[in-house]
Design a protein around this motif. Structure first.
Motif, PDB file in Angstrom:
ATOM      1  N   SER A   1       0.914  -1.193  -0.078  1.00  0.00           N
ATOM      2  CA  SER A   1      -0.088   0.143   0.058  1.00  0.00           C
ATOM      3  C   SER A   1       0.787   1.351   0.089  1.00  0.00           C
ATOM      4  CB  SER A   1      -0.873  -0.164   1.169  1.00  0.00           C
ATOM      5  OG  SER A   1      -0.049   0.119   2.521  1.00  0.00           O
TER       6      SER A   1
ATOM      7  N   ASN B   1      -2.740   0.175   4.738  1.00  0.00           N
ATOM      8  CA  ASN B   1      -3.712  -1.089   4.581  1.00  0.00           C
ATOM      9  C   ASN B   1      -3.274  -2.236   5.263  1.00  0.00           C
ATOM     10  OD1 ASN B   1      -5.844  -2.765   3.150  1.00  0.00           O
ATOM     11  ND2 ASN B   1      -4.616  -2.954   1.474  1.00  0.00           N
TER      12      ASN B   1
ATOM     13  N   LYS C   1      -7.703  -3.871  -1.804  1.00  0.00           N
ATOM     14  CA  LYS C   1      -7.366  -2.827  -1.697  1.00  0.00           C
ATOM     15  C   LYS C   1      -8.513  -1.588  -1.801  1.00  0.00           C
ATOM     16  CE  LYS C   1      -3.627   0.569  -2.524  1.00  0.00           C
ATOM     17  NZ  LYS C   1      -2.323   0.851  -3.304  1.00  0.00           N
TER      18      LYS C   1
ATOM     19  N   THR D   1      -6.412   5.379   3.851  1.00  0.00           N
ATOM     20  CA  THR D   1      -6.304   5.580   2.458  1.00  0.00           C
ATOM     21  C   THR D   1      -5.701   6.826   2.215  1.00  0.00           C
ATOM     22  OG1 THR D   1      -8.299   6.508   1.659  1.00  0.00           O
ATOM     23  CG2 THR D   1      -8.144   4.043   1.627  1.00  0.00           C
TER      24      THR D   1
END
Length: 889
Positions: free
Chosen positions: A214, A323, A330, A316
């Motif tokens: 991520s 994450n 995702k 996010t």
């Protein structure tokens, strides 16, 4: 003294937690150690310059209460009150190292609430002029106060009865502390994954892989005692081997090892934990014991915990990009803050949101909710600028009264959408009164809670995301007027029918707008509303129609429907809709593309996004929920009701005497007396032990009377012939003898008789209360008499009541127009009804030993009201979460 909590957890301003409990004589050694640890300055300010007292002096028995706050087994703060007639003196002292963290304020609030529940009406604090911290603390409590300045001393006095106002003040202060705690989870600078695995497909492997993939902006340390490297990253055998500071630990090891790992982390200085591991309270007693040990370990160190038995957390925002969950999904970046109590469900929901084109700002799976809960996340998202809409999937409530206070505040700035699982009415079978039978353990209390707080409730997750798509992409509607633009008449009709079924209006468009539409639409088009442009409609027609319809002042939302014919390109239609939606101001636009759902890329632009629904009914449902929320949001603040002339001290004494006798239900005479102590008008009533005495009492009234047999074994008197109405005085003795004989045959011999004036010419209402074990006191209002449960025209609110709650309880009834002169009929005194509702709300808040109450009927007259029959059930006060506390045992 009232029943109180055993143990409470409170959150300090630095985000850490402390445990607070009632002090006992056995705590004297701990308190002595605490006193010995205090500086001379702190001792001087607390004890007004006098010598340090012994520990026993800080442990009142019959004349007060004391609280202690503990961390790692040591007392770090003490608060107490001591009775002075109807008043009490309060005092608090906090360890020097723990001052300026909000603990003193919390303890004074908690000890004040204890005094209130023990019947104390006013408290005072004696403060030295130089004790600025204490003076500021008392000022910030949230209670109205007075100050009396004396030579070398300041006396601060405040009433204990203003708890609703104080609760709001405490919640706002606690919110600051909670946000700091949550930031350690959702905005960490460093993360250790304990149980990180080299192998994909395992929980520890997927979790670590997701964090790395991520692009987490902080540092991530894999901890695995059996590997030198995890997925090409250097691994550490334990947290103790990491030299750098670690802010957050995510733990995925067997349940029996979790507490040991947490202790190692605490030694390292970690104070935030996400426990992925399962095998705790969800599996039974053995797991529950493990969970309690885990939570105690965290509490003793002031640490915070998400889980156990959760799937992880997500943020996010590009500045964090965390994450930390183990599913292959995702999430998209967006503006939805989402909490799920179910881990497995959370995985599916994130996948569903991604397919709809909906992004999240952050996601938290709370699992067993041992510590961090929905209330905490609400307070974090309240101030999170990246979150516009809050979504909650809940299976249970930990502290619903606190949820109500927080949600009421948060909903004024950000919408909250909830799916609450577990609808059940099974518990209603155990309820005995009318009110209990209708409300106990039913879902109506959950609905009442959400409506009072402005929370949007949906039945399904699909509906939740339908509503979220609209809230996150379009402005709130300014009213309930809907214009429907369609290229298929049938779809327009379905939409119009759905609007009417969901309390939305479909107004006929103004002549000016209709004339403008006719200038460019096909001749066969209908322009009144729905606007049926026919199958000949082009993308340009959609664009122009939206622009024209938006000019009508009666239109607040536009529902655009596209049923794809073979010759029209839907991509071009979508572009036209988005372009028009970006140009119209102050109007909510949503669409129906048959088979399309969410916010597909076709319906997005830099300026705006338009949600799409597969069917008109789905779109209208979402719009109706958003319109209801917008109306609630625009309502002005409503004060909590505080009726005058109540006699709480006398009411508490009456109830205490009844409980001392071991009575479950108040005697009828006591029940009427309790109502009168709170200023609730009652019909003129006498009580008689024998039929002959009933005759004598009837003659005193000198009018027609009602006669009722009194038996603790009979709940609904009219069902067994224990009520006779409109009797002449000379008929009373014979009627009483007949009742007595009938009830004896049933094994329910009467304890006496009630002789009451006949109240005629009014409308019968039911006013009642039940103490929900989860939600507290629930007040119900409906049309009464013997048909109460058949008619079921009942409205419900949770206490404490605001003035708006009082008004809505009566005005929301379907039969309410009967009271206001329906079709030229008699107008009844609804103002007096509202006054009685307010007094009932105050009574059950101030006397929490009332478990159930029925006033059935309350007869409403053209002038005034009179309670004719009342039943009140008593019991021990339910466990409560004290002022300033996060949770309690």
């Amino acid at each position: 003294m009232s029943v109180s909590f055993k143990l409470a957890d409170v959150v300090l301003l630095d985000g850490s937690t402390v445990r607070v409990r009632i002090a006992t004589k056995e705590d004297a050694p701990l308190i002595l150690d605490f006193l010995n640890s205090l500086s001379q300055e702190t001792l001087y300010k607390r004890f007004l310059g006098f010598s340090k007292p012994n520990a026993d002096a800080l442990l009142p028995e019959n004349d007060g209460r004391a609280l202690i706050a503990l961390r790692e087994g040591k007392v770090i703060a003490h608060a107490m009150y001591r009775k002075l007639d109807t008043k009490a003196e309060v005092g608090v002292v906090v360890a020097d190292s723990e001052q300026r963290k909000g603990l003193g304020t919390i303890l004074v609030g908690m000890i004040t609430e204890l005094a209130y529940r023990d019947g104390i009406q006013e408290v005072e604090a004696l403060v030295l002029p130089e004790n600025v911290i204490m003076l500021q603390l008392l000022k910030n409590l949230g209670f109205p106060y007075t100050v009396d300045v004396k030579p070398g001393l300041i006396v601060v006095r405040y009433p204990t009865s203003k708890l609703p106002e104080a609760l709001e003040a405490f919640d706002k202060r606690e919110a600051i502390a909670v946000r700091r705690a949550i930031k350690k989870f959702l905005e960490p600078s460093s993360v250790a994954v304990i149980g990180a695995s080299r192998f994909r497909g395992t929980i520890g492997g997927e979790l670590f892989y997701n964090i790395i993939q991520s692009g987490f902006t902080g540092v991530c340390y894999p901890v695995n005692k059996n590997a030198k490297a995890v997925q090409s990253v250097r691994a550490y055998p334990s947290i103790k081997h990491i030299q750098e500071e670690v802010e957050l630990a995510i733990i995925a090891v067997p349940a029996q090892d979790v507490t040991h790992v947490v202790r190692e982390c605490i030694e390292k200085g970690v104070r935030a934990f996400v426990v992925i591991s399962s095998g705790f309270a969800e599996i039974g007693e053995e797991g529950r014991a493990l969970q309690e040990e885990l939570l105690k370990t965290c509490r003793d160190a002031g640490a915070r915990l998400i889980g156990p038995n959760c799937m992880g957390i997500v943020n996010t925002h590009p500045k964090v990009s965390l994450n930390a969950q183990f599913s292959p999904q995702k999430p998209l970046q967006g503006s939805l803050g989402f909490l799920s109590q179910s881990g497995a469900l959370g995985i599916s929901v994130m996948d569903y949101a991604t397919k709809l084109g909906l992004g999240v700002s952050s996601f938290v799976s709370v699992g067993n909710k041992a510590d961090i809960s929905g209330n905490d996340l609400l307070e974090y998202w309240e101030e999170d600028e990246n979150t516009k809409v809050i979504l909650l999937y809940l299976e249970s409530f930990g502290n619903p009264r606190k949820f109500a206070r927080i949600a009421r505040r948060v909903s004024k700035t950000k919408p909250i959408v909830v799916v609450k699982a577990g609808r059940s009415r099974a518990g209603a079978r155990a309820a005995q009164s009318h009110t209990g039978a209708m409300l106990s353990a039913s879902d109506v209390t959950v609905d009442a809670l959400f409506k009072q707080c402005g929370v949007i409730r949906t039945d399904t997750l699909s509906q939740m995301f339908d509503v979220a798509a609209l809230l996150s992409s379009q402005p709130l509607p300014r009213g309930d007027g809907v214009a429907i633009i369609t290229n298929a008449g049938g779809a327009g009709i379905l939409a119009a029918d759905a609007c009417e079924a969901n309390s939305l209006s479909v107004p006929e468009l103004s002549k000016t707008v209709q004339e403008e539409l006719r200038t460019f639409l096909p001749k066969i088009a209908s322009t009144r509303n729905p606007v049926d442009m026919s199958a000949e409609a082009t993308p340009e027609h959609y664009y122009k129609a939206i622009k024209s319809v938006s000019k009508d002042p009666s239109v607040h939302s536009i529902l655009v429907i596209f049923v794809p014919p073979l010759v029209i390109n839907k991509e071009e239609v979508a572009q036209s809709i988005v372009q028009a939606a970006s140009e119209v101001k102050g109007v909510t636009v949503l669409s129906v593309f048959l088979g399309e759902k969410g916010i597909p890329e076709l319906l997005k632009s830099k300026e705006t996004s338009v949600p799409s629904y597969p069917f008109p009914e789905d779109a209208v449902f979402a719009l109706s929920k958003v319109v209801q929320y917008a109306k609630w949001k625009d309502l002005p603040p409503s004060p909590f009701v505080s009726p005058q002339g109540t006699k709480r001290a006398h009411a508490l004494a009456l109830v205490a005497n009844a409980l001392k006798r071991g009575e479950e239900w108040l005697f009828a005479k006591e029940a009427f007396e309790l109502l009168e102590l709170y200023g609730i008008p009652c019909a003129r009533t006498f009580f008689a032990k024998t039929p002959k005495e009933a005759l004598e009492r009837a003659r005193e009234l000198q009018a027609e009377v009602a006669l009722k047999a009194l038996s603790s074994k009979v709940i609904h008197k009219s069902d067994v012939g224990a009520v006779k109405l409109s009797l002449k005085p000379e008929e009373v003795e014979q009627a009483a003898l007949e009742m007595e004989e009938r009830l004896k045959k049933m094994g329910s011999a009467p304890e006496g008789f009630l002789v009451q004036e006949m109240v005629k010419g009014g409308v019968e209402l039911l006013l009642g209360v039940t103490q929900d074990p989860t939600f507290g006191a629930v007040v119900a209002c409906g049309f009464g008499g013997t048909l109460t449960q058949l008619v079921k025209d009942v409205s419900v609110k949770l206490t404490p009541l605001t003035q708006r709650d009082v008004d809505e309880l009566i005005e929301s009834l379907k039969l309410y127009p009967i009271l206001t002169g329906y079709r030229g009929g008699v107008q009844y005194d609804t103002k007096s009804v509202k006054d009685v509702i307010a007094r009932i709300g105050a009574l059950v808040e101030e006397v929490p030993q009332i478990l159930e109450m029925d006033i059935n009927p309350l007869i409403v007259l053209p002038q005034g009201v009179k309670a004719v029959d009342v039943r009140i059930k008593l019991g021990k006060e339910a466990k409560y979460v004290p002022l300033g506390a996060k949770s309690a045992l």
